[in-house]
Design a protein around this motif. Structure first.
Motif, PDB file in Angstrom:
ATOM      1  N   LEU A   1       0.849  -1.083  -0.002  1.00  0.00           N
ATOM      2  CA  LEU A   1       0.156  -0.118  -0.024  1.00  0.00           C
ATOM      3  C   LEU A   1       0.792   1.256  -0.137  1.00  0.00           C
ATOM      4  O   LEU A   1       0.665   2.175  -0.762  1.00  0.00           O
ATOM      5  N   LYS A   2       2.097   1.243   0.843  1.00  0.00           N
ATOM      6  CA  LYS A   2       2.824   2.401   0.703  1.00  0.00           C
ATOM      7  C   LYS A   2       3.576   2.659  -0.506  1.00  0.00           C
ATOM      8  O   LYS A   2       3.683   3.838  -1.031  1.00  0.00           O
ATOM      9  N   ARG A   3       4.056   1.502  -1.229  1.00  0.00           N
ATOM     10  CA  ARG A   3       4.610   1.666  -2.526  1.00  0.00           C
ATOM     11  C   ARG A   3       3.400   2.437  -3.577  1.00  0.00           C
ATOM     12  O   ARG A   3       3.655   3.195  -4.258  1.00  0.00           O
ATOM     13  N   HIS A   4       2.297   1.670  -3.237  1.00  0.00           N
ATOM     14  CA  HIS A   4       1.158   2.334  -4.246  1.00  0.00           C
ATOM     15  C   HIS A   4       0.755   3.600  -4.109  1.00  0.00           C
ATOM     16  O   HIS A   4       0.570   4.293  -5.269  1.00  0.00           O
ATOM     17  N   MET A   5       0.809   4.205  -2.891  1.00  0.00           N
ATOM     18  CA  MET A   5       0.611   5.535  -2.502  1.00  0.00           C
ATOM     19  C   MET A   5       1.571   6.725  -3.185  1.00  0.00           C
ATOM     20  O   MET A   5       1.108   7.744  -3.471  1.00  0.00           O
ATOM     21  N   ARG A   6       2.702   6.134  -3.810  1.00  0.00           N
ATOM     22  CA  ARG A   6       3.517   6.999  -4.544  1.00  0.00           C
ATOM     23  C   ARG A   6       2.791   7.316  -5.718  1.00  0.00           C
ATOM     24  O   ARG A   6       3.065   8.491  -6.295  1.00  0.00           O
ATOM     25  N   ILE A   7       2.235   6.635  -6.396  1.00  0.00           N
ATOM     26  CA  ILE A   7       1.315   6.854  -7.568  1.00  0.00           C
ATOM     27  C   ILE A   7       0.538   8.283  -7.402  1.00  0.00           C
ATOM     28  O   ILE A   7       0.412   9.033  -8.397  1.00  0.00           O
ATOM     29  N   HIS A   8      -0.257   8.209  -6.012  1.00  0.00           N
ATOM     30  CA  HIS A   8      -0.969   9.533  -5.908  1.00  0.00           C
ATOM     31  C   HIS A   8      -0.121  10.642  -5.468  1.00  0.00           C
ATOM     32  O   HIS A   8      -0.661  11.773  -5.855  1.00  0.00           O
ATOM     33  N   THR A   9       0.830  10.554  -4.848  1.00  0.00           N
ATOM     34  CA  THR A   9       1.469  11.687  -4.205  1.00  0.00           C
ATOM     35  C   THR A   9       2.679  12.219  -5.208  1.00  0.00           C
ATOM     36  O   THR A   9       2.977  13.290  -5.257  1.00  0.00           O
ATOM     37  N   GLY A  10       2.926  11.080  -6.404  1.00  0.00           N
ATOM     38  CA  GLY A  10       3.950  11.566  -7.302  1.00  0.00           C
ATOM     39  C   GLY A  10       5.478  11.731  -6.812  1.00  0.00           C
ATOM     40  O   GLY A  10       6.227  11.955  -7.374  1.00  0.00           O
TER      41      GLY A  10
END
Length: 424
Positions: free
Chosen positions: A246-255
Motif C-alpha cells: 500500500l505504501k508503494r502504491h501511494m507514490r502513484i497518488h503523491t507523485g
C-alpha cells in the motif's frame, strides 16, 4: 583447721566484682548494637534505621556482574544471571526441543503446546496463559503506565518493557549469537537472527506447506489463500494484502519519485523502473529472441516477448473473457470494468487508468517536446507523433486498403477511407 567461710566470701566478692566489671566494659556485637532499641527511641524511628542499615549491609554483600555491572544480592542469583551473557540454556521443551534460560520460561512455553489460557480479561475477553500477562494487559484498558524511563521520561505498562527500552540509552546488548559475534538487546531479536544460521522455519502454512522464519511472514502469506486485503488506499479504493505494498502504491497518488538516475537526473517511482532505464544509457541488451532477433535488457522481458510468437495468452479477464500475454496487461484492462483511474495529474484534477497516459497528458502542462525531427527541426511531445511526421519527408504510407490497394500515412486516414468508400 581453717575456717572455710572467708574463702567462700572472697570468692563471692570476686565474682561480684567481675560481674560488675563485665557489665561496665561489655560492648554489644556491632550488628546487634545497630538493631538495639535505645531508651527514649521511638519504635518507628528504630524500624527506619533498621531498614536503612539492612540496605547498607546488602550493598556491602552485593555481587556485581562483570559483564554488565548489575548488582545481585547473593552468589546464586549472580550465577543464574550469568546465563544471560553465556547464552546457557539448561531447560529443554520435550515437545519441540526449544531451549530456555529459566525454568519459569519453559513452564510458560509449555502452555503454547497445551493451549491452556486460564486467565481471561473481563473487559475484552482475551485469555492469557499467565496471571501476570493478564494484569499487564488490563493496564491497556485502564491506561496505567506506571514505569517511567528517567532518561527520556517515556512511560511503559510493565517493568519488562521499561527494561528493554533502557537498553536504547545504555547500549547494553546482553544476548550474543552462538554462531557469530553479533549481539542483541532482546532475546526475540537473537532468536530470529539465529534462524539465519540454523535455517529453521518454524511457522508453516497449513494450506500449501510453505514455511517461514517469522510469524508475521506466515500471517502475510495466508492472505494469498484467504484473499484478505486489509490495507485499502483512501484515494482510489485499491486494496492490498501487505502494508508495504500500500505504501508503494501511494507514490502513484503523491507523485513521490525516490529513485533518481545518476546519468541524466530522471526520477522514477520504483527501483525496477530505474534499473530498466539505466540499461538505456548502457545500451546493454544481452538477451536475444531466436525467432525475430529482437534484443532485451532483461531475461523476463524476452520470455514475455516469446509468448507473442507462440500466441500464448494465459491471463484471462473473468468479466469479458478476453485474454492477455502478461498480468500487467490484464491488470490495466480490468480498469475498463472497474472504472479505476489511479493516476492523477499533479497540475489539474484529471485522472488516468494508465501511467503512460498520465505522462503524455502532463507534457501539456510542462510544454515539454523532447522529440525533434532531423529533417526540419520540428519538435513533438510524443514519439508516435514524430514517427507520423517523418512520413511527410520520406513519403512512407504503411497503411494499405485491402479493397482498392490505396495507401495512407496514418491509420486514421485509412479508417476514414474505408468507412466512406467501402462500407455498405
Amino acid at each position: 583447721m581453717r575456717d572455710p567461710e572467708p574463702c567462700r566470701m572472697n570468692h563471692t566478692e570476686e565474682q561480684t566484682e567481675l560481674t560488675e566489671e563485665y557489665k561496665e566494659n561489655e560492648e554489644m556485637p556491632e550488628e546487634e548494637e545497630k538493631y538495639h532499641v535505645k531508651t527514649g527511641e521511638k519504635p518507628l524511628d528504630h524500624f527506619q534505621t533498621k531498614q536503612k542499615d539492612l540496605k547498607q549491609i546488602r550493598d556491602k554483600k552485593s555481587f556485581t556482574c562483570p559483564q554488565c555491572g548489575e548488582s545481585l544480592t547473593n552468589e546464586q542469583s549472580l550465577q543464574i544471571h550469568m546465563r544471560v551473557h553465556a547464552g546457557e540454556k539448561l531447560f529443554t521443551c520435550d515437545q519441540c526441543g526449544n531451549f530456555f534460560l529459566w525454568a519459569s520460561a519453559l513452564k510458560s512455553h509449555l502452555r503454547v503446546h497445551s493451549k491452556e489460557k486460564p486467565h481471561s480479561c473481563p473487559i475484552c475477553g482475551n485469555s492469557f496463559s499467565l496471571l501476570n500477562n493478564l494484569k499487564a494487559h488490563q493496564k491497556i484498558h485502564t491506561g496505567v503506565r506506571d514505569h517511567m524511563c528517567f532518561e527520556c521520561e517515556k512511560t511503559f505498562i510493565t517493568a519488562g518493557h521499561l527494561k528493554w527500552h533502557e537498553r536504547i540509552h545504555t547500549g547494553e546488548k546482553p544476548y550474543k549469537c552462538s554462531h557469530c559475534d553479533k549481539r542483541f538487546s532482546q532475546t526475540g531479536d537473537l532468536k530470529t537472527h539465529e534462524r539465519i544460521h540454523t535455517r529453521e522455519r518454524p511457522y508453516m502454512c497449513n494450506q500449501c506447506g510453505m514455511s517461514f522464519k517469522l510469524k508475521a511472514q506466515l500471517k502475510v502469506h495466508m492472505g494469498v489463500h484467504t484473499g484478505e486485503k486489509p490495507f485499502t488506499c483512501d484515494q482510489c479504493g485499491t486494496s492490498f494484502a501487505q502494508s508495504a505494498k500500500l505504501k508503494r502504491h501511494m507514490r502513484i497518488h503523491t507523485g513521490e519519485k525516490l529513485h533518481e538516475c545518476d546519468q541524466c537526473g530522471k526520477t522514477f517511482l520504483w527501483d525496477s523502473g530505474l534499473r530498466s532505464h539505466l540499461n538505456a544509457h548502457l545500451k546493454e541488451k544481452p538477451h536475444s529472441c531466436s525467432l525475430c532477433g529482437k534484443r532485451f535488457s532483461h531475461l523476463q522481458n524476452l520470455k514475455q516477448h516469446q509468448k507473442r510468437h507462440m500466441a500464448i495468452k494465459e491471463y484471462m479477464c473473468f468479466e469479458c473473457e478476453k485474454t492477455f500475454f502478461s498480468f500487467p496487461e490484464l491488470k490495466q484492462h480490468k480498469r475498463i470494468h472497474t472504472g479505476e483511474k489511479p493516476y492523477k495529474c499533479s497540475q489539474c484534477d484529471k485522472r488516468f487508468s494508465h501511467s503512460e497516459t498520465l505522462k503524455r497528458h502532463e507534457k501539456i502542462h510542462t510544454g515539454e517536446k523532447p522529440y525533434t525531427c532531423d529533417h526540419c527541426g520540428k519538435t513533438f511531445r510524443h514519439e508516435d507523433q514524430l514517427k507520423m511526421h517523418i512520413r511527410v519527408h520520406t513519403g512512407e504510407k504503411p497503411y494499405h486498403c485491402t479493397a482498392c490497394e490505396k495507401s495512407f500515412a496514418r491509420s486514421s486516414s485509412l479508417h476514414k477511407h474505408t468507412k466512406k468508400n467501402h462500407s455498405k
